[in-house]
Design a protein around this motif. Structure first.
Motif, short mmCIF file in Angstrom:
data_model
loop_
_atom_site.label_atom_id
_atom_site.label_comp_id
_atom_site.label_asym_id
_atom_site.label_seq_id
_atom_site.Cartn_x
_atom_site.Cartn_y
_atom_site.Cartn_z
N SER A 1 0.89 -1.25 -0.06
CA SER A 1 0.14 -0.11 -0.02
C SER A 1 0.85 1.21 -0.13
O SER A 1 0.70 2.14 -0.87
N TYR A 2 2.01 1.23 0.88
CA TYR A 2 2.90 2.30 0.77
C TYR A 2 3.36 2.44 -0.49
O TYR A 2 3.47 3.67 -0.93
N THR A 3 4.15 1.30 -1.26
CA THR A 3 4.73 1.42 -2.36
C THR A 3 3.52 1.89 -3.57
O THR A 3 4.02 2.94 -4.39
N ALA A 4 2.29 1.44 -3.57
CA ALA A 4 1.35 2.00 -4.30
C ALA A 4 1.04 3.37 -4.10
O ALA A 4 0.59 4.07 -4.91
N SER A 5 1.02 4.02 -2.90
CA SER A 5 1.02 5.32 -2.78
C SER A 5 1.97 6.28 -3.54
O SER A 5 1.58 7.53 -3.63
N LEU A 6 2.88 5.73 -3.72
CA LEU A 6 4.16 6.79 -4.17
C LEU A 6 3.65 7.22 -5.72
O LEU A 6 3.25 6.68 -6.47
N THR A 7 4.08 8.56 -5.82
CA THR A 7 4.01 9.07 -7.20
C THR A 7 5.10 8.65 -8.06
O THR A 7 6.06 7.76 -7.70
N ASP A 8 4.69 8.83 -9.50
CA ASP A 8 5.70 8.29 -10.55
C ASP A 8 6.83 8.86 -10.26
O ASP A 8 8.30 8.16 -10.34
N GLY A 9 7.08 10.38 -9.99
CA GLY A 9 8.31 10.94 -9.99
C GLY A 9 9.11 10.28 -8.71
O GLY A 9 10.44 10.39 -8.67
N PHE A 10 8.22 10.24 -7.63
CA PHE A 10 8.97 9.99 -6.27
C PHE A 10 9.50 8.46 -6.38
O PHE A 10 10.36 7.90 -5.76
N THR A 11 8.68 7.72 -7.21
CA THR A 11 9.26 6.36 -7.43
C THR A 11 10.65 6.34 -7.88
O THR A 11 11.61 5.47 -7.64
N VAL A 12 10.85 7.13 -9.06
CA VAL A 12 12.05 7.30 -9.57
C VAL A 12 13.09 7.59 -8.68
O VAL A 12 14.19 7.13 -8.67
N ALA A 13 13.02 8.59 -7.93
CA ALA A 13 13.91 9.22 -7.00
C ALA A 13 14.16 8.17 -5.97
O ALA A 13 15.46 8.03 -5.58
N SER A 14 13.22 7.34 -5.43
CA SER A 14 13.61 6.34 -4.36
C SER A 14 14.39 5.17 -4.95
O SER A 14 15.31 4.56 -4.47
N PHE A 15 14.26 4.82 -6.29
CA PHE A 15 14.76 3.68 -6.94
C PHE A 15 16.12 4.27 -6.99
O PHE A 15 16.92 3.60 -6.93
N GLU A 16 16.62 5.61 -7.62
CA GLU A 16 17.83 6.10 -7.86
C GLU A 16 18.66 6.04 -6.56
O GLU A 16 19.77 5.81 -6.33
N LYS A 17 17.89 6.50 -5.43
CA LYS A 17 18.41 6.78 -4.05
C LYS A 17 18.98 5.26 -3.43
O LYS A 17 20.25 5.34 -2.96
N TYR A 18 18.11 4.30 -3.69
CA TYR A 18 18.43 2.96 -3.31
C TYR A 18 19.39 2.32 -4.02
O TYR A 18 20.32 1.32 -3.66
N LYS A 19 19.71 2.74 -5.18
CA LYS A 19 20.63 2.09 -6.05
C LYS A 19 21.78 2.84 -5.83
O LYS A 19 22.83 2.35 -6.67
N GLY A 20 21.97 4.00 -5.17
CA GLY A 20 23.16 4.68 -5.04
C GLY A 20 23.29 5.50 -6.19
O GLY A 20 24.52 6.01 -6.50
N LEU A 21 22.49 5.88 -6.98
CA LEU A 21 22.46 6.99 -8.24
C LEU A 21 22.08 8.35 -7.97
O LEU A 21 22.32 9.09 -8.64
N ARG A 22 21.60 8.32 -6.77
CA ARG A 22 21.42 10.07 -6.47
C ARG A 22 21.72 10.24 -4.89
O ARG A 22 21.41 9.23 -3.90
N LEU A 23 22.24 11.36 -4.71
CA LEU A 23 22.62 11.90 -3.24
C LEU A 23 21.31 12.65 -2.73
O LEU A 23 20.51 13.42 -3.16
#
Length: 447
Positions: A425-447
């Motif tokens: 439910s939390y994952t479903a609540s994310l916006t498209d843009g925040f999903t991209v940002a979170s993915f990049e964060k956890y992959k170490g691609l964004r500070l």
């Protein structure tokens, strides 16, 4: 089913019956529902969720938010027109109980406004990404720790059921979610059943499911208060639809049929002349040819045809609803309203073109592929952080950092199922843009 019960103003936690004739006419309970949805965090997040094109850079493509607002406008018209005729047929609803035509419009508008509130990022591919994480991906490791119904909820993760969860979920300090009237909740539930048995039938209400195991109790309370007909008893329950759910569905059908098609034209994915020809077929009985021919640009021609098409379909949907009102109240009407439409062939033609030219366009497919991988990675990250493989497994510093980074995701000490559903439910609540940002964060691609 009877309209007096179906129009219940009751909210979660009420001790006394709310009577329509005692309502303050300046701020009716059904109108309060609309306001509460508008100001909810879940609704606001729809401004950055896909309707047609994920992460579109253009300024005229619909998001889930603009789509939901438009569906609510169409829903209000459907409800008012139907309500006017229902009150003429059942005058005691007005003379004895005080119900007005606008009550029907307010209920359908509020339910329509919320109809997509539980949808994940990246459209329907987001639902599939979450479901397949548990049926085909790393989430399969949890199957033996879940009941059949719990596992079915996850592998067929459903935005409609998640929407009901958002609207009704009790959280610390918040009893009963945003506490909508039961009439609005009833109209919202298009699929009043659990995920099992997974047995689609000719009944439109069986096409999907609308209730997770966690909301079964409140669902049964709502259904009981509204007098919905129970069509299956036992371990897995199911009820007949609230009649106004048919109008909510019709409002959504009208908007995505006509307006998604319009987006495709504006994006250049559908040839203008070819597309306008199909819209004209839909409104051939009401078009003013001289007025149409005087319009000199695509936007004006589209706007004119869109307005005519929506009005045509609203009028017909109400006619079909009223013609079948008795069967609907008996729980014997098992189709969408537009399955009975005289414009069924034209609607199917438009949807077929939209599927081929828009939903299956290269731009949409490429972004859905990326979104699919992102959501799978986020689910892997969250399940690892909140549900270790065994009590003996040493917790990593990374998992601790992940838990701190998602303060809103706090499943507490619940069961494995409750924790997994909260993660979904939390994952479903994310916006498209925040999903991209979170993915990049956890992959170490964004500070």
């Amino acid at each position: 089913m009877n309209w007096e019960q179906l129009l219940s103003l009751k909210r979660y936690g009420d001790k006394n019956k709310r009577l329509r004739k005692e309502q303050n006419e300046t701020r009716l309970g059904f109108e309060v529902d609309y306001d509460r949805i508008i100001f909810s965090q879940a609704f606001r997040s729809l401004q950055d969720k896909t309707q047609v094109i994920p992460l579109s850079k253009t300024d005229f493509v619909h998001t889930r938010l603009t789509h939901s607002l438009e569906v609510s406008v169409v829903g209000r018209s459907l409800g008012r027109l139907a309500g006017q005729k229902i009150l003429e047929k059942h005058p005691h609803l007005n003379t004895i109980h005080g119900y007005q035509m606008n009550d029907f419009g307010a209920i359908v508008a509020a339910a329509s406004l919320a109809h997509d509130i539980g949808n994940p990022p990246f459209g329907h591919s987001g639902e599939k990404a979450i479901g397949e994480y548990f049926s085909l991906g790393n989430g399969k490791r949890f199957k033996d720790r879940l009941t059949a119904g719990e596992y079915e909820d996850l592998i067929r993760f459903e935005g409609n059921a998640n929407g009901f969860k958002i609207l009704t979920q009790t959280r610390p300090g918040i009893e009963g979610g945003i506490r909508l009237s039961y009439a609005t909740l009833g109209a919202f539930i298009k699929y009043p059943k659990e995920s099992l048995p997974h047995r689609p039938t000719r009944n439109i209400g069986d096409k999907k499911f609308g209730i997770f195991q966690t909301e079964k109790e409140i669902f049964e309370e709502v259904a009981g208060e509204l007098g919905l007909l129970q069509v299956r008893k036992g371990e897995q329950v199911a009820f007949a639809r609230h009649p106004l759910a048919f109008l909510v569905e019709a409002a959504d059908d009208i908007c995505y049929t006509i307006i998604d098609f319009e987006d495709g034209i504006n994006l250049g994915l559908i040839d203008e002349e070819y597309a306008l020809e199909y819209l004209i077929k839909l409104v051939k009985n009401s078009i003013n040819t001289a007025k149409y021919n005087a319009l000199t640009n695509t936007a004006d021609r589209l706007s004119y045809l869109r307005a005519l098409a929506i009005n045509t379909l609203i009028t017909e949907a109400v006619e079909i609803f009223l013609k079948n009102e008795e069967a609907i109240l008996k729980g014997e009407f098992h189709e969408s309203l537009f399955d009975k439409s005289s414009y069924e062939a034209q609607i199917k033609d438009i949807i077929k073109i939209s599927v081929e030219k828009i939903y299956q366009s290269e731009e949409v497919i490429n972004k859905e592929i990326a979104g699919y991988k992102m959501l799978s990675h986020l689910l892997d990250t969250y399940t690892s952080a909140f549900l270790p493989a065994s009590p003996e497994e040493e917790d990593s510093n990374f998992n601790g950092l992940v838990r701190k980074s998602v303060a809103r995701l706090n499943p507490g000490e619940g069961s494995v199922y409750n924790t997994l559903l909260e993660i979904c439910s939390y994952t479903a609540s994310l916006t498209d843009g925040f999903t991209v940002a979170s993915f990049e964060k956890y992959k170490g691609l964004r500070l």
